[in-house]
Design a protein around this motif. Structure first.
Motif, PDB file in Angstrom:
ATOM      1  N   MET A   1     -14.058  54.798   3.458  1.00 15.58           N
ATOM      2  CA  MET A   1     -15.470  54.492   3.273  1.00 15.58           C
ATOM      3  C   MET A   1     -16.311  55.641   3.836  1.00 15.58           C
ATOM      4  O   MET A   1     -17.187  55.430   4.651  1.00 15.58           O
ATOM      5  CB  MET A   1     -15.791  53.159   3.930  1.00 15.58           C
ATOM      6  N   LYS A   2     -16.014  56.824   3.345  1.00 15.26           N
ATOM      7  CA  LYS A   2     -16.681  58.014   3.876  1.00 15.26           C
ATOM      8  C   LYS A   2     -18.192  58.019   3.644  1.00 15.26           C
ATOM      9  O   LYS A   2     -18.931  58.620   4.405  1.00 15.26           O
ATOM     10  CB  LYS A   2     -16.054  59.278   3.303  1.00 15.26           C
ATOM     11  N   TYR A   3     -18.663  57.342   2.610  1.00 18.01           N
ATOM     12  CA  TYR A   3     -20.101  57.341   2.316  1.00 18.01           C
ATOM     13  C   TYR A   3     -20.872  56.401   3.235  1.00 18.01           C
ATOM     14  O   TYR A   3     -22.090  56.438   3.273  1.00 18.01           O
ATOM     15  CB  TYR A   3     -20.345  56.955   0.857  1.00 18.01           C
ATOM     16  N   LEU A   4     -20.161  55.556   3.950  1.00 16.30           N
ATOM     17  CA  LEU A   4     -20.813  54.547   4.800  1.00 16.30           C
ATOM     18  C   LEU A   4     -20.520  54.761   6.282  1.00 16.30           C
ATOM     19  O   LEU A   4     -20.793  53.890   7.098  1.00 16.30           O
ATOM     20  CB  LEU A   4     -20.358  53.140   4.369  1.00 16.30           C
ATOM     21  N   GLY A   6     -21.933  56.389   8.661  1.00 11.83           N
ATOM     22  CA  GLY A   6     -23.046  56.364   9.600  1.00 11.83           C
ATOM     23  C   GLY A   6     -23.607  54.973   9.861  1.00 11.83           C
ATOM     24  O   GLY A   6     -24.519  54.816  10.670  1.00 11.83           O
ATOM     25  N   TYR A   7     -23.094  53.978   9.186  1.00 12.06           N
ATOM     26  CA  TYR A   7     -23.624  52.613   9.315  1.00 12.06           C
ATOM     27  C   TYR A   7     -22.828  51.826  10.354  1.00 12.06           C
ATOM     28  O   TYR A   7     -21.669  52.142  10.631  1.00 12.06           O
ATOM     29  CB  TYR A   7     -23.587  51.904   7.954  1.00 12.06           C
ATOM     30  N   PRO A   8     -23.447  50.789  10.928  1.00 11.03           N
ATOM     31  CA  PRO A   8     -22.750  49.985  11.948  1.00 11.03           C
ATOM     32  C   PRO A   8     -21.452  49.376  11.407  1.00 11.03           C
ATOM     33  O   PRO A   8     -21.334  49.087  10.201  1.00 11.03           O
ATOM     34  CB  PRO A   8     -23.760  48.881  12.284  1.00 11.03           C
ATOM     35  N   VAL A   9     -20.511  49.156  12.301  1.00 13.62           N
ATOM     36  CA  VAL A   9     -19.207  48.602  11.935  1.00 13.62           C
ATOM     37  C   VAL A   9     -19.359  47.261  11.230  1.00 13.62           C
ATOM     38  O   VAL A   9     -18.645  46.975  10.263  1.00 13.62           O
ATOM     39  CB  VAL A   9     -18.311  48.479  13.188  1.00 13.62           C
ATOM     40  N   GLN A  12     -20.249  47.892   7.644  1.00 10.61           N
ATOM     41  CA  GLN A  12     -19.072  48.398   6.938  1.00 10.61           C
ATOM     42  C   GLN A  12     -18.083  47.267   6.655  1.00 10.61           C
ATOM     43  O   GLN A  12     -17.464  47.233   5.590  1.00 10.61           O
ATOM     44  CB  GLN A  12     -18.391  49.493   7.756  1.00 10.61           C
ATOM     45  N   GLN A  13     -17.951  46.343   7.595  1.00  8.46           N
ATOM     46  CA  GLN A  13     -17.042  45.217   7.404  1.00  8.46           C
ATOM     47  C   GLN A  13     -17.501  44.315   6.259  1.00  8.46           C
ATOM     48  O   GLN A  13     -16.683  43.814   5.497  1.00  8.46           O
ATOM     49  CB  GLN A  13     -16.898  44.413   8.706  1.00  8.46           C
ATOM     50  N   GLN A  14     -18.800  44.135   6.130  1.00  6.06           N
ATOM     51  CA  GLN A  14     -19.322  43.337   5.004  1.00  6.06           C
ATOM     52  C   GLN A  14     -18.975  43.995   3.672  1.00  6.06           C
ATOM     53  O   GLN A  14     -18.623  43.304   2.711  1.00  6.06           O
ATOM     54  CB  GLN A  14     -20.837  43.163   5.135  1.00  6.06           C
ATOM     55  N   VAL A  15     -19.073  45.296   3.624  1.00  7.04           N
ATOM     56  CA  VAL A  15     -18.725  46.017   2.395  1.00  7.04           C
ATOM     57  C   VAL A  15     -17.222  45.899   2.133  1.00  7.04           C
ATOM     58  O   VAL A  15     -16.797  45.662   0.996  1.00  7.04           O
ATOM     59  CB  VAL A  15     -19.168  47.494   2.460  1.00  7.04           C
ATOM     60  N   ARG A  16     -16.424  46.026   3.185  1.00 11.59           N
ATOM     61  CA  ARG A  16     -14.968  45.859   3.023  1.00 11.59           C
ATOM     62  C   ARG A  16     -14.643  44.467   2.470  1.00 11.59           C
ATOM     63  O   ARG A  16     -13.728  44.323   1.671  1.00 11.59           O
ATOM     64  CB  ARG A  16     -14.261  46.074   4.359  1.00 11.59           C
ATOM     65  N   ILE A 146     -31.989  51.160  -1.141  1.00  9.67           N
ATOM     66  CA  ILE A 146     -31.465  51.807  -2.345  1.00  9.67           C
ATOM     67  C   ILE A 146     -30.465  52.897  -1.953  1.00  9.67           C
ATOM     68  O   ILE A 146     -29.412  53.043  -2.582  1.00  9.67           O
ATOM     69  CB  ILE A 146     -32.603  52.364  -3.228  1.00  9.67           C
ATOM     70  N   GLU A 147     -30.761  53.635  -0.884  1.00 11.43           N
ATOM     71  CA  GLU A 147     -29.822  54.661  -0.414  1.00 11.43           C
ATOM     72  C   GLU A 147     -28.504  54.007   0.016  1.00 11.43           C
ATOM     73  O   GLU A 147     -27.420  54.501  -0.307  1.00 11.43           O
ATOM     74  CB  GLU A 147     -30.411  55.462   0.741  1.00 11.43           C
ATOM     75  N   PHE A 148     -28.584  52.901   0.730  1.00 15.04           N
ATOM     76  CA  PHE A 148     -27.380  52.187   1.147  1.00 15.04           C
ATOM     77  C   PHE A 148     -26.591  51.707  -0.077  1.00 15.04           C
ATOM     78  O   PHE A 148     -25.375  51.877  -0.149  1.00 15.04           O
ATOM     79  CB  PHE A 148     -27.737  51.001   2.056  1.00 15.04           C
TER      80      PHE A 148
END
Length: 163
Positions: A1-4, A6-9, A12-16, A146-148
């Motif tokens: 998840m290299k594009y994410l 800089g975001y909180p863990v 990132q977990q929600q995206v996972r 939108i960036e996210f």
């Protein structure tokens, strides 16, 4: 998840979890349906100039705008703004260019607008600081979301082999 990165863990977990549930593509398709019509460099130039005229009338002129096949996601370049200075005769000429990664030819309208707004903001603010992001949000309300979402889109493209 290299594009994410800089975001909180927790984010990132929600995206996972969206990925694990095979819902990321569906989420993006629902939120950003369709593709924009700005397909040629000439159309892109007109699109950029219209946004510049609307939000940054006093910013320096832009000499060239184009889709660039050479912009590489591995170098984190989705768009570039450059100022090229040359001596012509006894005068110093500066030309400003905006290049947008070719992958945005097939992207949702909001993603193209976000990249263009980002590059236009660099005409006023060179650094990615608070003033820069405030200007981006002024030109495109909801810019940060939108960036996210674009970062999630790039993650999804990479996962599905669309990159």
């Amino acid at each position: 998840m290299k594009y994410l990165q800089g975001y909180p863990v927790a984010v990132q977990q929600q995206v996972r979890q969206l990925i694990a549930d095979d819902r990321l593509g569906h989420y993006l398709a629902q939120r950003y349906p369709g593709r924009h019509e700005v397909q040629s460099d000439k159309a892109l130039y007109g699109y950029v100039m219209a946004l510049k005229q609307e939000h940054l009338k006093n910013a320096p002129a832009i000499d060239k705008v184009l889709y660039d096949n050479r912009l590489d996601l591995t170098h984190r370049a989705l768009g570039l703004h450059t100022a090229i200075s040359r001596v012509q005769g006894g005068k110093l000429k500066a030309k400003k260019e905006i290049r947008v990664a070719s992958l945005f030819r097939d992207a949702a309208p909001a993603f193209l607008q976000m990249i263009v707004v980002h590059e236009l903001a660099h005409l006023k603010e060179a650094e990615h600081n608070k003033a820069f992001y405030k200007l981006c949000d002024h030109m495109l309300p909801g810019y940060a979301q939108i960036e996210f979402d674009l970062r999630m889109y790039l993650t999804w493209r990479e996962m599905t082999g669309s990159a």
